[in-house]
Design a protein around this motif. Sequence first.
Motif, mmCIF file in Angstrom:
data_model
loop_
_atom_site.group_PDB
_atom_site.id
_atom_site.type_symbol
_atom_site.label_atom_id
_atom_site.label_comp_id
_atom_site.label_asym_id
_atom_site.label_seq_id
_atom_site.Cartn_x
_atom_site.Cartn_y
_atom_site.Cartn_z
ATOM 1 N N LEU A 8 20.383 -37.797 -12.169
ATOM 2 C CA LEU A 8 19.152 -37.417 -12.870
ATOM 3 C C LEU A 8 18.383 -36.352 -12.081
ATOM 4 O O LEU A 8 17.881 -35.388 -12.644
ATOM 5 C CB LEU A 8 18.267 -38.633 -13.104
ATOM 6 N N GLY A 9 18.295 -36.529 -10.777
ATOM 7 C CA GLY A 9 17.603 -35.556 -9.941
ATOM 8 C C GLY A 9 18.298 -34.211 -9.939
ATOM 9 O O GLY A 9 17.661 -33.160 -10.015
ATOM 10 N N SER A 10 19.610 -34.241 -9.862
ATOM 11 C CA SER A 10 20.387 -33.004 -9.877
ATOM 12 C C SER A 10 20.241 -32.296 -11.222
ATOM 13 O O SER A 10 20.020 -31.078 -11.282
ATOM 14 C CB SER A 10 21.852 -33.316 -9.594
ATOM 15 N N ASP A 11 20.336 -33.050 -12.299
ATOM 16 C CA ASP A 11 20.191 -32.472 -13.643
ATOM 17 C C ASP A 11 18.801 -31.874 -13.844
ATOM 18 O O ASP A 11 18.653 -30.809 -14.437
ATOM 19 C CB ASP A 11 20.459 -33.525 -14.723
ATOM 20 N N ALA A 12 17.789 -32.558 -13.336
ATOM 21 C CA ALA A 12 16.413 -32.084 -13.509
ATOM 22 C C ALA A 12 16.161 -30.757 -12.790
ATOM 23 O O ALA A 12 15.285 -29.996 -13.181
ATOM 24 C CB ALA A 12 15.425 -33.137 -13.008
ATOM 25 N N HIS A 13 16.934 -30.477 -11.742
ATOM 26 C CA HIS A 13 16.730 -29.252 -10.963
ATOM 27 C C HIS A 13 17.868 -28.250 -11.141
ATOM 28 O O HIS A 13 17.970 -27.285 -10.371
ATOM 29 C CB HIS A 13 16.534 -29.594 -9.492
ATOM 30 N N ALA A 14 18.715 -28.455 -12.160
ATOM 31 C CA ALA A 14 19.830 -27.536 -12.409
ATOM 32 C C ALA A 14 19.304 -26.115 -12.580
ATOM 33 O O ALA A 14 18.269 -25.889 -13.205
ATOM 34 C CB ALA A 14 20.591 -27.979 -13.656
ATOM 35 N N GLY A 15 19.981 -25.178 -11.967
ATOM 36 C CA GLY A 15 19.599 -23.779 -12.082
ATOM 37 C C GLY A 15 18.443 -23.365 -11.188
ATOM 38 O O GLY A 15 17.954 -22.247 -11.288
ATOM 39 N N SER A 20 22.176 -28.108 -4.307
ATOM 40 C CA SER A 20 22.958 -27.655 -3.155
ATOM 41 C C SER A 20 23.607 -26.304 -3.386
ATOM 42 O O SER A 20 23.619 -25.454 -2.491
ATOM 43 C CB SER A 20 24.042 -28.684 -2.822
ATOM 44 N N GLU A 21 24.154 -26.085 -4.580
ATOM 45 C CA GLU A 21 24.859 -24.828 -4.818
ATOM 46 C C GLU A 21 23.921 -23.618 -4.820
ATOM 47 O O GLU A 21 24.351 -22.506 -4.563
ATOM 48 C CB GLU A 21 25.690 -24.873 -6.109
ATOM 49 N N ARG A 22 22.644 -23.832 -5.052
ATOM 50 C CA ARG A 22 21.693 -22.714 -5.088
ATOM 51 C C ARG A 22 21.015 -22.449 -3.744
ATOM 52 O O ARG A 22 20.509 -21.358 -3.526
ATOM 53 C CB ARG A 22 20.611 -22.979 -6.137
ATOM 54 N N ASN A 23 20.949 -23.453 -2.857
ATOM 55 C CA ASN A 23 20.145 -23.253 -1.648
ATOM 56 C C ASN A 23 20.912 -23.320 -0.332
ATOM 57 O O ASN A 23 20.327 -23.066 0.716
ATOM 58 C CB ASN A 23 18.964 -24.227 -1.623
ATOM 59 N N SER A 24 22.183 -23.633 -0.371
ATOM 60 C CA SER A 24 22.924 -23.799 0.889
ATOM 61 C C SER A 24 22.997 -22.500 1.688
ATOM 62 O O SER A 24 23.043 -22.532 2.912
ATOM 63 C CB SER A 24 24.327 -24.347 0.632
ATOM 64 N N ARG A 93 13.650 -32.034 -3.611
ATOM 65 C CA ARG A 93 14.305 -31.057 -4.480
ATOM 66 C C ARG A 93 13.279 -30.062 -5.015
ATOM 67 O O ARG A 93 13.525 -28.857 -5.064
ATOM 68 C CB ARG A 93 15.008 -31.756 -5.637
ATOM 69 N N ALA A 94 12.115 -30.559 -5.421
ATOM 70 C CA ALA A 94 11.066 -29.683 -5.962
ATOM 71 C C ALA A 94 10.570 -28.711 -4.898
ATOM 72 O O ALA A 94 10.351 -27.537 -5.183
ATOM 73 C CB ALA A 94 9.913 -30.518 -6.517
ATOM 74 N N ALA A 95 10.398 -29.184 -3.664
ATOM 75 C CA ALA A 95 9.920 -28.310 -2.589
ATOM 76 C C ALA A 95 10.961 -27.240 -2.254
ATOM 77 O O ALA A 95 10.613 -26.088 -2.001
ATOM 78 C CB ALA A 95 9.574 -29.126 -1.352
ATOM 79 N N ALA A 96 12.247 -27.609 -2.259
ATOM 80 C CA ALA A 96 13.300 -26.627 -2.001
ATOM 81 C C ALA A 96 13.336 -25.577 -3.109
ATOM 82 O O ALA A 96 13.470 -24.387 -2.847
ATOM 83 C CB ALA A 96 14.654 -27.325 -1.868
ATOM 84 N N ALA A 97 13.202 -26.020 -4.350
ATOM 85 C CA ALA A 97 13.188 -25.081 -5.480
ATOM 86 C C ALA A 97 12.007 -24.124 -5.361
ATOM 87 O O ALA A 97 12.151 -22.912 -5.554
ATOM 88 C CB ALA A 97 13.130 -25.847 -6.800
ATOM 89 N N ARG A 98 10.853 -24.649 -5.016
ATOM 90 C CA ARG A 98 9.659 -23.817 -4.854
ATOM 91 C C ARG A 98 9.845 -22.832 -3.699
ATOM 92 O O ARG A 98 9.499 -21.651 -3.801
ATOM 93 C CB ARG A 98 8.431 -24.695 -4.632
ATOM 94 N N ALA A 99 10.404 -23.299 -2.589
ATOM 95 C CA ALA A 99 10.630 -22.423 -1.440
ATOM 96 C C ALA A 99 11.556 -21.274 -1.816
ATOM 97 O O ALA A 99 11.265 -20.113 -1.501
ATOM 98 C CB ALA A 99 11.212 -23.218 -0.268
ATOM 99 N N LEU A 100 12.633 -21.563 -2.497
ATOM 100 C CA LEU A 100 13.551 -20.493 -2.879
ATOM 101 C C LEU A 100 12.896 -19.507 -3.827
ATOM 102 O O LEU A 100 13.115 -18.306 -3.716
ATOM 103 C CB LEU A 100 14.820 -21.071 -3.505
#
Length: 111
Positions: A8-15, A20-24, A93-100
Amino acid sequence: MNEQRLKLGSDAHAGTGGTSERNSGLGFRPAFLDKSTMTIYPSRLANGTLAPFHILDGLPDEVVITRDANGRVIEAKPSLVAGFERRGFFYTRAAAARALSEWFIPSWEQD
């Protein structure tokens, strides 16, 4: 925490940078934070090697509630949060998405 919550967490942050695939490429490594102890656990495969994605099987016994007969984690402590470790800090996950989204400037906008 269980496999369904991870999905659910992975799906919510897809794209977004919350996967992991977007921020590694920027040094984010999949990890779990135990909010009750503030301990960060890097995501590991069952054999102990670092995992390139979130997986419960490499978690230590102190945070595992239930394993199946083959040793796979069925349930971990509810105080665990999936996110990422980068330079010793934990990012949800939200903080990583925001950082990117703040750090990444597309090449067409750099001029």
